[in-house]
Scaffold this active site. Structure first.
Site, PDB file in Angstrom:
ATOM      1  N   PHE A 112      -8.145 -10.357  -3.167  1.00 46.91           N
ATOM      2  CA  PHE A 112      -6.788 -10.713  -3.193  1.00 46.91           C
ATOM      3  C   PHE A 112      -5.828  -9.842  -2.620  1.00 46.91           C
ATOM      4  CE2 PHE A 112      -6.903  -7.328  -6.389  1.00 46.91           C
ATOM      5  CZ  PHE A 112      -5.643  -6.897  -6.791  1.00 46.91           C
ATOM      6  N   LYS A 113      -6.385  -8.415  -2.225  1.00 51.08           N
ATOM      7  CA  LYS A 113      -5.386  -7.524  -1.415  1.00 51.08           C
ATOM      8  C   LYS A 113      -4.894  -8.193  -0.010  1.00 51.08           C
ATOM      9  CE  LYS A 113      -6.353  -4.713  -4.745  1.00 51.08           C
ATOM     10  NZ  LYS A 113      -6.827  -3.492  -4.814  1.00 51.08           N
ATOM     11  N   ASP A 114      -5.832  -9.050   0.498  1.00 51.86           N
ATOM     12  CA  ASP A 114      -5.272  -9.637   1.700  1.00 51.86           C
ATOM     13  C   ASP A 114      -4.196 -10.485   1.745  1.00 51.86           C
ATOM     14  OD1 ASP A 114      -7.695  -9.015   3.214  1.00 51.86           O
ATOM     15  OD2 ASP A 114      -8.787 -10.594   2.399  1.00 51.86           O
ATOM     16  N   LEU A 117      -1.778  -7.457   2.310  1.00 49.17           N
ATOM     17  CA  LEU A 117      -2.071  -6.597   3.336  1.00 49.17           C
ATOM     18  C   LEU A 117      -2.193  -7.326   4.882  1.00 49.17           C
ATOM     19  CD1 LEU A 117      -4.330  -3.935   1.350  1.00 49.17           C
ATOM     20  CD2 LEU A 117      -2.280  -3.498   2.787  1.00 49.17           C
ATOM     21  N   THR A 147      -8.762  -2.511  -1.569  1.00 46.51           N
ATOM     22  CA  THR A 147      -7.696  -2.293  -0.791  1.00 46.51           C
ATOM     23  C   THR A 147      -7.721  -1.730   0.454  1.00 46.51           C
ATOM     24  OG1 THR A 147      -6.142  -1.789  -2.563  1.00 46.51           O
ATOM     25  CG2 THR A 147      -5.650  -0.833  -0.822  1.00 46.51           C
TER      26      THR A 147
END
Length: 497
Positions: A112-114, A117, A147
């Site tokens: 989900f960090k994509d 980011l 992350t």
């Protein structure tokens, strides 16, 4: 829209300044002066937009110093099929009646960090130009697994930046570690720390607020910024997918406009569920925000008692991205709940630093219980849920998502609440193949990581994401391992200072 610091309300900066700085000079986190409101009609209209336009609409409420063209430049480049495997960007899977998996892991690093980011580098470089910043931006990142890779991929070879990621040597999954150690790019660096995520995070925060280090960087034409969720530019993209998901369910006829939903989030650093809190207070009808933890249940205890106590045993679990005992984004929530009382925030978080513990006031305890419900589960329960979901629905989820499902089931059993519910699914099951395969078939497997991945693919009938399959033949570039006390010296050495 201006931004204050949680530890000095007199600080007032633009969004471009907040994003480039990452953290305020005295160690506070930047928070918007107010939470912008959306009307029901605006929320409904979001459902008729593609994801990049949904994001641009939400960002226009927060990044008011950005022009429409600048915002669309960021969103159009970040949220496209060149970066994500699906046109929807954030997929919604119907798990069972009234429960929806918000799949946030279809980006280049399968986590989900994509969602944040992929756009942060565009935010950061655009912000630097807006404030005429003529310095190289050095991104320091502490990661509990996801992350780090997402930040490395996002900032890879971005002009005017360099990025250095620290991760706990034994605190990430084999796939997460391989993703980072094989990272490509001329401006990237990766280093393991002998310790846990909190050691990595504390070291990065200390370097950020070290005036001597900042002076040395300034002499070299450099400055620090962050890609962790302490950076507002990381948090604001996460608000988008909760608004988007609600609007999508309205569009699909799953709910009617105005119907309340629950949102369940597996979280360690509190950023992802804080984004859901912002979405609620912007106008998304939310009944309850359900905070799901693994056995490192510091957040569960805090929400249920109002006492935050990190003085406890730390566990390395099968859901390593949540193996955190210091949840940075709580500071933002408590700043809002105390009506911007920077004095009490400094007192509480000063106690956290010096004593490892603080207790909030009775009115804050009441506010917490009104907004949140919290629970946790251990590794065996996590794997049992993966097995159960696969058996009942032929759906394979990762270990973090399974924590959320278990806690949601506990919430339903206690409350009897049958409100339709979104569960944030935060990573591909292939990133945690050992635990997922053990859950599906029982017993540990001694085959290599990629054989486990192949077996999960056979069972789940899900294709292995190319980003993970391609790692098998990539050479490892980074192997440094240091003590936590060496972090500052390591950063200066890598920067040639």
């Amino acid at each position: 829209m201006f931004y204050n610091s949680t530890r000095n309300s007199r600080v007032k900066v633009s969004s471009a300044e907040a994003i480039t700085q990452g953290i305020s000079a005295e160690g506070g986190l930047f928070v918007p002066e107010e939470i912008p409101k959306l009307t029901p009609d605006e929320i409904k209209a979001v459902g008729d937009m593609k994801y990049s336009d949904r994001a641009a609409f939400v960002f226009s409420k927060y990044l008011t110093d950005f022009s429409d063209a600048e915002i669309h430049y960021c969103t159009d480049n970040a949220y496209s099929t060149k970066n994500f495997e699906t046109e929807s960007i954030a997929e919604i899977a119907h798990l069972f009646d009234g429960t929806y998996m918000l799949e946030l892991w279809h980006g280049p690093t399968c986590a989900f960090k994509d969602m944040a980011l992929q756009i942060l580098p565009y935010f950061l470089t655009t912000s630097a130009k807006k404030i005429n910043l003529d310095k190289k931006i050095v991104i320091l990142v502490a990661t509990s697994g996801d992350t780090g890779k997402a930040a490395l991929e996002g900032f890879r070879d971005v002009e005017g930046t360099s990025i250095l990621v620290f991760y706990p040597e034994d605190g990430v999954s084999p796939m997460q570690k391989r993703q980072m150690k094989t990272q490509e790019g001329g401006n990237v660096g990766v280093c393991a720390i002998k310790g846990n995520f909190d050691d990595c995070q504390n070291g990065v925060k200390a370097i950020f607020t070290d005036n001597d280090v900042k002076s040395l960087l300034d002499e070299k034409g450099m400055m620090f910024s962050s890609a962790n969720s302490i950076n507002w530019g990381r948090l604001v993209p996460q608000i988008v997918y909760y608004i988007s998901a609600y609007a999508e369910l309205v569009k699909d006829g799953e709910i009617s406009l105005g119907d309340k939903i629950n949102i369940v989030v597996p979280t360690g650093n509190f950023g992802n569920i804080l984004a859901a809190y912002y979405a609620k207070h912007m106008g998304v009808p939310v009944n309850k925000l359900i905070c799901a933890s693994n056995i490192n249940n510091v957040l569960t205890d805090f929400i249920n008692t109002g006492i935050y106590d990190r003085n406890r045993q730390f566990y390395a679990t099968v859901s390593p991205s949540m193996d955190i005992l210091i949840s940075s984004n709580l500071e933002r929530l408590l700043y809002i709940m105390t009506n911007k009382n920077d004095t009490i925030i400094k007192e509480w978080f000063g106690k956290l630093a010096s004593e490892g513990r603080y207790e909030v006031s009775d009115d804050i305890k009441s506010k917490l219980s009104d907004e949140f419900w919290a629970g946790f589960c251990d590794d065996e329960q996590t794997k049992a849920v993966i097995h159960e979901i696969y058996g009942k629905y032929s759906y394979t989820c990762d270990t973090h998502t399974a924590v959320a499902v278990k806690v949601y089931n506990d919430y339903k059993a206690v409350s009897g609440d049958d409100t339709k519910t979104i569960i944030a699914s935060t990573a591909s099951p292939y990133k945690f193949s050992a635990a997922v395969l053990e859950a599906l078939e029982g017993g540990k497997s001694d085959v290599d990581e990629y054989s486990k991945v192949d077996r999960i693919s056979e069972l789940s009938k899900m294709p292995v994401p190319s980003a993970l399959a391609d790692l098998k033949n990539k050479p490892e570039r980074f192997s440094d391992v240091i003590d936590k006390s060496e972090q500052k010296a390591y950063v200066l050495k890598i920067l040639g200072i």
